[in-house]
Enzyme design. Structure first.
Site, PDB file in Angstrom:
ATOM      1  N   GLY A 209       0.821  -1.207   0.000  1.00 10.89           N
ATOM      2  CA  GLY A 209       0.000   0.000   0.000  1.00 10.89           C
ATOM      3  C   GLY A 209       0.849   1.249   0.000  1.00 10.89           C
ATOM      4  O   GLY A 209       1.937   1.286   0.584  1.00 10.89           O
TER       5      GLY A 209
ATOM      6  N   ASP B  64      -0.655   2.574   8.991  1.00 11.53           N
ATOM      7  CA  ASP B  64      -1.167   1.924  10.198  1.00 11.53           C
ATOM      8  C   ASP B  64      -0.252   2.093  11.400  1.00 11.53           C
ATOM      9  O   ASP B  64      -0.670   1.877  12.537  1.00 11.53           O
ATOM     10  CB  ASP B  64      -1.359   0.419   9.948  1.00 11.53           C
ATOM     11  CG  ASP B  64      -2.492   0.132   8.989  1.00 11.53           C
ATOM     12  OD1 ASP B  64      -3.299   1.049   8.732  1.00 11.53           O
ATOM     13  OD2 ASP B  64      -2.576  -0.993   8.477  1.00 11.53           O
TER      14      ASP B  64
ATOM     15  N   HIS C  60      -9.879   5.397   1.643  1.00 10.20           N
ATOM     16  CA  HIS C  60      -8.568   5.733   1.088  1.00 10.20           C
ATOM     17  C   HIS C  60      -8.248   7.219   1.120  1.00 10.20           C
ATOM     18  O   HIS C  60      -7.131   7.605   0.753  1.00 10.20           O
ATOM     19  CB  HIS C  60      -8.449   5.192  -0.338  1.00 10.20           C
ATOM     20  CG  HIS C  60      -8.220   3.712  -0.368  1.00 10.20           C
ATOM     21  ND1 HIS C  60      -9.229   2.792  -0.137  1.00 10.20           N
ATOM     22  CD2 HIS C  60      -7.086   2.978  -0.562  1.00 10.20           C
ATOM     23  CE1 HIS C  60      -8.742   1.574  -0.204  1.00 10.20           C
ATOM     24  NE2 HIS C  60      -7.451   1.647  -0.466  1.00 10.20           N
TER      25      HIS C  60
ATOM     26  N   GLU D 106      14.244  33.982  11.300  1.00  9.25           N
ATOM     27  CA  GLU D 106      13.966  35.412  11.412  1.00  9.25           C
ATOM     28  C   GLU D 106      15.079  36.197  12.112  1.00  9.25           C
ATOM     29  O   GLU D 106      15.229  37.394  11.879  1.00  9.25           O
ATOM     30  CB  GLU D 106      12.636  35.647  12.131  1.00  9.25           C
ATOM     31  CG  GLU D 106      12.590  35.150  13.566  1.00  9.25           C
ATOM     32  CD  GLU D 106      11.245  35.427  14.226  1.00  9.25           C
ATOM     33  OE1 GLU D 106      10.506  36.283  13.718  1.00  9.25           O
ATOM     34  OE2 GLU D 106      10.949  34.784  15.240  1.00  9.25           O
TER      35      GLU D 106
ATOM     36  N   GLN E 112       1.920  31.295  11.067  1.00 11.35           N
ATOM     37  CA  GLN E 112       2.521  30.096  11.664  1.00 11.35           C
ATOM     38  C   GLN E 112       1.932  29.793  13.047  1.00 11.35           C
ATOM     39  O   GLN E 112       2.006  28.668  13.517  1.00 11.35           O
ATOM     40  CB  GLN E 112       4.035  30.269  11.769  1.00 11.35           C
ATOM     41  CG  GLN E 112       4.715  30.312  10.416  1.00 11.35           C
ATOM     42  CD  GLN E 112       6.098  30.925  10.465  1.00 11.35           C
ATOM     43  OE1 GLN E 112       7.087  30.241  10.678  1.00 11.35           O
ATOM     44  NE2 GLN E 112       6.178  32.232  10.272  1.00 11.35           N
TER      45      GLN E 112
END
Length: 791
Positions: free
Chosen positions: A43, A184, A316, A650, A684
């Site tokens: 998957g 999972d 899904h 920053e 943010q």
């Protein structure tokens, strides 16, 4: 992906990649590069693309030649164009994409001998005898069988005349490294597998949306989530979503579970809840092994409560969409480490899984971990449910207990005993952090369970000075679990010395027996001031516990703070949008990310978005470095690059501001590209808290309330700050806080994540082959930078 025409001349050759018994090599001849294959099997899971990118680019930086095996093992069996070489740009612009660009499939043919013969023949045609396999336990088990069969497969191919003996001699064994990709989260020994965090994001988004419509109609919803044998998604979604009832495979409900569930939902409504939510894992069963479906639950609610419940099967959608920030940066590191591992493996090396544990890269023995994972299913089948829960790990077991408490409305308390109950005040201080409301809600519910009277201080320490203290009930906070912001308010002010007397009087006036302070750096400074002034002000001689909540992730004693994950996801979403805005031009973006003088957000955002350069306060900015960076940027655009992303913390530099950097890069470009600035700013701090921040807030507060309960029973009452270190919640004395801090920089002296800095240059800068010693081993590097308190 490259077309078949892009294959090199070795695509179909059968000559050996190196002599079986080489004579003295000719020093003029270049050494044949190591060839590795990467495939995704089973998957799909969000974050697989980041892992593939990490594998490919690390391999190239190490001088190896990476190949994609398309569609998993089906591609190996098919051969031809299904096995193709990868270049640096083959994996560009894929970090933000869900699924896997190299495809995945389950191959029946590969389980048979003929299929494995074909796979071996096709891999050898490209000189591949090393593999990185990204998939679940089934994929890794099949890979290990193929690895063990490899010598006999080669012998049969030689006997059949399909490969020459020299080829078999040159590739006597298959070396394998695995990465688990599974939403999972079912690998025993790892904290989080690829895709789990993103799947939780999808589930929480759905639960939050469903809650609003459910509350409007006072309705019950039953939500089915994935998890055939593992209940991690269901349990954590139930905790983070504030749900009423959950059913997981590891702990089937008792024989009278229908009545228990109905009582739980009825009590919630009587306590004032307008909606009810039941979460069921797709693999949930009763103790007889009979599956419990969402429709079964709906029928029970209709028969016993007269409820017309609605069913939502997420299916899904949990696998789809963009991967979360975590599933990008951690998957990148896993891919880098896996490539390094498989390239450096020596003869006879046993296969390993590269996994994440406690934010560190770990190497786990592959089949031992796969067998341990499958043991959980056996324990459930044997009805040893407690052992099955323990096998999932301490966090899983703990959160089951927390959910049991959080999901049950508190019982009415004896009014006669009200005066004897300890009064615990909740206070926020410092900057806003998403998840503060989740933490306050958990504190009220868990505090009531401890028998405390819970008080809310509105407006931080200034609010306490003004007497803004109110009792909080379950009904007051029940709806706060997914709310952004801080309903109690928060202020950055640290109490001044001249305010301490008045502050002590307010504590005495309101009968506050303990303080739970949830906040950032200024919250810790404030608490520390109270503790150090206890000799002068007896009112401060009460238990005080600080819980870390700061998007800057700069607090002592905790590797992660509540709010940092949400801020990181917000920053990554903004940077994704910024990159898309430059799709039709040649542009450099200089983006500024928050964090003050802590570069956590900037570095992780840079890794998660594929930034070419990240500037941190921890490293500083120097003119010589800027000159080299500018030259590298110009060369990249001359070589065909259309976008170059620079992320700046920053406060990376006082003088080399975002604007200055943009002007320097523009000047050096001389019209080759244009430069734009983007200051992401306070978005943010906004939005609903992520699943991780909700779970972390609940976990930390549960620990803090237990700690307060113990301290309130002692004559000498201490003060602590709690945090998550090495995967475990622990506490440290508040009066020793400064031992861990660089007060001038407002961050811990030791920051565990600094060992990840090498990922930026490794996978974002195509500047040639690196010596092996220069390629970071993120497991070791991160451990070296870890908090010394763990060592």
């Amino acid at each position: 992906m490259p077309s078949n025409a892009a294959h090199d001349e070795t695509t179909n050759r059968t000559e050996p990649t190196a002599p079986a018994q080489p004579s003295d090599p000719d020093p003029a001849l270049p050494e044949e590069p190591v060839r590795i294959g990467v495939l995704t099997s089973g998957g799909d899971a969000q974050g697989m693309n980041a892992a593939v990118r990490g594998v490919v680019r690390t391999a190239l930086r190490l001088g190896a030649k990476p190949y994609a095996v398309m569609e998993g093992w089906a591609g190996a069996v098919a051969g031809g164009d299904a096995i193709r070489p990868l270049a640096w740009d083959s994996v560009s612009s894929i970090l933000q994409r869900g699924g896997t660009i190299i495809g995945t499939a389950r191959s029946k043919e590969f389980r048979e001998r003929d299929g494995q013969l074909a796979a071996a023949r096709h891999l050898l045609a490209h000189g591949i005898d090393r593999l990185v396999v990204i998939g679940g336990d089934g994929s890794l088990t099949g890979t290990n069988e193929f690895r063990k069969n490899w010598p006999s497969l080669l012998a049969e191919l030689v006997d059949n005349g399909e490969i020459p003996p020299e080829t078999a001699a040159a590739h006597p064994e298959l070396l394998v490294t695995g990465i688990v990709g599974s939403i999972d989260n079912d690998l025993v020994g790892a904290d989080m597998t690829i895709g789990t965090d993103s799947a939780l994001h999808r589930i929480l988004e759905a639960i939050d949306d469903i809650s609003s419509t459910a509350a409007s109609h006072q309705r019950t919803f039953v939500v089915e989530v994935m998890g055939r044998h593992c209940g991690y998604l269901a349990l954590m979604a139930a905790v983070a979503g504030g749900c009423d009832y959950v059913l997981v495979p590891e702990l089937p409900p008792g024989p009278n579970w229908e009545e228990d569930m109905c009582v739980r939902l009825k009590e919630g409504r009587e306590a004032g809840r307008r909606e009810s939510m039941v979460i069921v894992a797709e693999g949930a069963t009763d103790r007889e092994g009979n599956r419990i479906t969402a429709e079964d639950i709906k029928r029970v609610l209709a028969d016993r409560l007269g409820e017309d419940a609605r069913v939502t099967i997420l299916g899904h959608v949990q696998r789809g969409g963009r991967p979360s920030a975590y599933d990008r940066w951690m998957s990148t590191l896993l891919g880098c480490a896996a490539a390094r591992e498989v390239i450096t493996m020596g003869p006879g090396a046993e296969p390993v899984i590269i996994a994440e544990r406690h934010n560190r890269i770990r190497r786990l023995p592959m089949m031992k971990q796969v067998e341990a994972t499958r043991t959980v299913k056996d324990l459930v089948a044997a009805r040893d449910y407690l052992a099955a829960v323990k096998a999932r790990g301490g966090s899983f077991e703990q959160m089951i207990g927390v959910f049991e408490t959080m999901s049950i409305p508190p019982r009415p308390q004896d009014e006669a005993a009200a005066g004897a109950r300890k009064r615990v005040a909740i206070l926020h201080a410092g900057g806003l952090a998403p998840g503060m409301n989740t933490a306050a809600r958990a504190a009220v519910r868990l505090g009531l369970d401890h028998g405390f009277t819970m008080l809310g201080v509105h407006g931080g320490f200034p609010g306490l000075l003004d007497g803004e203290v109110r009792e909080l009930t379950w009904a007051d906070v029940e709806g706060w679990v997914g709310d952004g912001g801080a309903a109690l308010g928060t202020r950055r002010e640290v109490p001044e010395i001249e305010q301490l007397y008045a502050l002590g009087r307010e504590i005495e006036k309101h009968g506050i027996d303990a303080l739970l302070i949830i906040g950032g750096f200024n919250a810790y400074l404030s608490a520390h001031r109270l503790v150090t002034e206890r000799d002068r002000y007896p009112a401060f001689r009460i238990p005080i516990v600080c819980v870390p909540a700061s998007i800057d992730n700069n607090l002592p004693g905790s590797e992660l703070s509540v709010g940092a994950d949400t801020a990181l996801n917000n920053a990554v979403a903004a940077l994704d949008a910024i990159k898309l805005s430059a799709a039709a031009s040649h542009r450099c973006f200089v983006a500024e990310v928050m964090g003050r003088k802590c570069g956590y957000l900037s570095l992780m955002a840079g890794i998660a978005t594929g930034a070419e350069k990240v500037y941190l306060n921890e490293d500083g900015i120097r003119l010589a470095g800027l000159a080299a960076d500018s030259e590298r940027m110009v060369e990249a655009f001359r070589s065909g690059r259309s976008l170059y992303l620079v992320v700046r913390n920053e406060r990376a530099s006082e003088n080399y501001t975002t604007d200055v950097l943009a002007h320097i890069f523009a000047e050096e470009g001389r019209g080759l590209y244009d430069v734009r600035e983007a200051v992401i700013g306070h978005l943010q701090q906004g939005g609903s808290p992520s699943a991780f921040d909700r779970i972390l807030a609940t976990k930390l507060v549960a620990y803090a309330l237990d700690l307060l309960a113990k301290e309130l029973g002692r004559d000498i009452q201490a003060a602590w700050y709690v945090g998550l270190v090495g995967g475990k919640v622990s506490h440290r004395p508040l009066d020793r806080m400064n031992d861990e801090l660089d007060l001038a920089k407002r961050r811990p002296r030791h920051q565990w994540w600094l060992g990840m800095r090498g990922a930026i240059d490794l996978v974002s800068q195509d500047v040639g082959v690196l010596p092996m010693d220069d390629v970071p081993d993120f497991g070791e590097a991160v451990d070296e930078a870890a908090d010394p308190g763990r060592n």
